[in-house]
Design an enzyme around this catalytic site. Structure first.
Site, PDB file in Angstrom:
ATOM      1  N   SER A 240       0.905  -1.180  -0.030  1.00 18.52           N
ATOM      2  CA  SER A 240      -0.028   0.144   0.024  1.00 18.52           C
ATOM      3  C   SER A 240       0.934   1.083  -0.041  1.00 18.52           C
ATOM      4  O   SER A 240       2.087   1.179  -0.027  1.00 18.52           O
ATOM      5  CB  SER A 240      -0.934   0.083   1.261  1.00 18.52           C
ATOM      6  OG  SER A 240       0.024   0.236   2.686  1.00 18.52           O
ATOM      7  N   LYS A 241       0.217   2.270   0.017  1.00 19.86           N
ATOM      8  CA  LYS A 241       0.819   3.639  -0.135  1.00 19.86           C
ATOM      9  C   LYS A 241       2.028   3.781   1.119  1.00 19.86           C
ATOM     10  O   LYS A 241       3.010   4.564   0.984  1.00 19.86           O
ATOM     11  CB  LYS A 241      -0.185   4.748  -0.295  1.00 19.86           C
ATOM     12  CG  LYS A 241      -0.738   4.746  -1.588  1.00 19.86           C
ATOM     13  CD  LYS A 241      -1.626   6.125  -1.570  1.00 19.86           C
ATOM     14  CE  LYS A 241      -2.497   6.186  -2.863  1.00 19.86           C
ATOM     15  NZ  LYS A 241      -3.382   7.289  -2.770  1.00 19.86           N
ATOM     16  N   ARG A 242       1.456   3.292   2.282  1.00 20.94           N
ATOM     17  CA  ARG A 242       2.372   3.342   3.303  1.00 20.94           C
ATOM     18  C   ARG A 242       3.933   2.833   3.276  1.00 20.94           C
ATOM     19  O   ARG A 242       4.779   3.108   4.036  1.00 20.94           O
ATOM     20  CB  ARG A 242       1.950   3.037   4.612  1.00 20.94           C
ATOM     21  CG  ARG A 242       1.653   1.583   4.647  1.00 20.94           C
ATOM     22  CD  ARG A 242       0.803   1.278   6.296  1.00 20.94           C
ATOM     23  NE  ARG A 242       0.443  -0.222   6.290  1.00 20.94           N
ATOM     24  CZ  ARG A 242       1.298  -1.271   6.654  1.00 20.94           C
ATOM     25  NH1 ARG A 242       2.533  -0.817   7.133  1.00 20.94           N
ATOM     26  NH2 ARG A 242       0.854  -2.357   6.843  1.00 20.94           N
TER      27      ARG A 242
END
Length: 467
Positions: A240-242
């Site tokens: 994911s973006k994290r």
């Protein structure tokens, strides 16, 4: 049979790193078998599809070197063909008009939710006469799916996967406004494009069971399915973006080489013994679906960076030059001069041995491009330029003026003799010399640096540092 694969992204954003791996696997499989690799842009979602996203996908694939065969195929202009197939199924009794209103469908779902049963269309118009249709309701066309038995997929990665047909509902083929659904359009396009192998993420595995219902209803050849596990982050969670930058364009901007990224993505979920460094030629020769594992792979930026460092060292200096020049000029705020360009070309090999990314390579080459004393990088470097070391540098500049030979060996010998004459250790000369010439405490071999800078530039920098 000619193998035909396809990569079919939706243009709603950048080329995700997971999508890039899917494209790579399709490309390699087609090239390995001497087949075709096609690119289809699934732009039926007009509200979310953008020209910028299409451009980003095509640009990302081109940068990665994943060239496709033929023209790019766009899904939206094929809407009439999708509708034609749906109408054919309707005429053959394999599909039907459904006049259920949005309110009815919502009430149906709420009732199923309260009853704790799976929410799916209950087939209320499956066998009803269209003459019973309420006035003013535009119908959708639904597939008359198999209700008994099982659908079995012999997946080339997942193995035998089975679903009970009773779990599959009568999905919509054409919406009330006559536009096709994604599930329907994909099947028609794959058939018309002659796709023999559907290689995609395993998040599409459930879609395959539903799409096979259309294929069987039409009597079309079934493709070979290969659903590859998704990529997870280094912590094991779904990527994911994290976990950091996820677009191919971001990795390019961070200074990764396409060959390194291809190699790394190849090893995410596919293996060939203990081989880690795999050239494109080897990848095409070796890649096949039995080598794809079933477990999710973990994306590790540290491993990618280390692999990229290898590819930097192996890449010809002439290929790296156009990549680093714009970055160097941005750092300088001006074009690189003729003398600076010569120094960069001569110094490239020494600098790239220590660099991990193109950006690092450019940063570490900037000192060659400068004319005159470079800015001092940090307090540690600044601390080496004491009054005593500055005086040493001034005297060293004069010693350099009288040298007959200007090469690494002669320069090293001269600096050693200078240190002996000054009754100091070599490091007491070499480290201030490095800072004066490069602005940093880290650089390629200092005598290599002095040789490449040349007599006039080296002396000018030493005298400037000496103050």
């Amino acid at each position: 049979m000619t193998v035909v694969t396809r990569f079919a992204p939706s243009p709603t954003g950048f080329l995700h790193i997971g999508g890039a791996r899917t494209a790579l696997f399709n490309w390699l499989f087609a090239r390995h078998h001497g087949g075709k690799y096609l690119l289809r842009i699934e732009d039926t979602d007009r509200a979310r599809s953008t020209p910028a996203a299409v451009e980003a996908i095509i640009d990302g694939l081109s940068w990665l070197g994943l060239d496709w065969d033929g023209d790019v195929i766009y899904q939206f202009p094929r809407a009439e063909r999708h509708a034609e197939v749906a109408r054919q199924m309707l005429a053959e009794g394999k599909a039907y008009y459904c006049y259920a209103t949005p309110q009815e469908l919502d009430e149906m779902r709420q009732a199923q939710k309260r009853a704790g049963v799976p929410m799916r269309y209950d087939g209320r118009w499956r066998d009803r006469d269209p003459k019973e249709a309420p006035p003013g309701v535009a119908p959708v066309i639904r597939l008359k799916a198999q209700q008994n038995g099982q659908t079995i997929i012999q997946d080339a990665v997942q193995g035998t996967v089975t679903v009970e047909n009773a779990q599959l509902d009568d999905m919509i083929l054409l919406r009330a406004d006559g536009t096709p659904t994604y599930m329907h359009a994909v099947v028609v396009d794959d058939h018309d494009m002659g796709v023999t192998h559907v290689i995609r993420g395993d998040d599409h595995l459930n879609n395959a069971f539903r799409q096979l219902q259309i294929i069987k209803a039409m009597g079309w050849p079934e493709p070979v399915y290969a659903h590859i596990p998704l990529i997870h982050g280094a912590d094991g969670a779904k990527l994911s973006k994290r976990h950091g930058a996820l677009g191919v364009d971001a990795y390019r901007d961070m200074g990764f080489l396409p060959a390194a990224l291809r190699n790394y993505l190849l090893r995410l979920g596919w293996g060939h013994g203990d081989d880690e460094i795999i050239s494109t030629k080897q990848a095409i020769e070796w890649f096949d679906l039995p080598g794809v594992g079933r477990a999710p792979s973990r994306f590790d930026t540290v491993k990618l960076t280390n692999l990229n460092a290898h590819y930097l060292r192996e890449t010809a200096d002439a290929e790296l030059l156009p990549l680093v020049l714009p970055l160097i000029e941005k750092a300088l705020g001006r074009p690189v001069g003729a003398a600076g360009l010569v120094r960069i070309e001569r110094g490239m090999n020494g600098v790239k041995q220590r660099a991990r990314t193109v950006n690092e390579l450019a940063d570490n080459l900037v000192f060659y491009a400068r004319d005159g004393a470079p800015p001092i990088a940090d307090d540690k470097a600044r601390g080496l330029l004491t009054p005593d070391s500055k005086a040493l540098l001034g005297r060293l500049a004069e010693a350099f003026a009288g040298l007959n030979d200007w090469n690494e060996k002669a320069l090293e010998e001269a600096v050693r003799k200078f240190a002996e004459a000054e009754q100091v250790k070599l490091g007491q000369v070499a480290q201030p010399l490095r800072v004066a010439l490069t602005g940093s405490t880290a650089s390629p071999g200092i005598f290599e640096v002095v040789a490449i800078l040349g007599r006039d530039e080296a002396r000018a920098r030493l005298l400037a540092a000496a103050g």
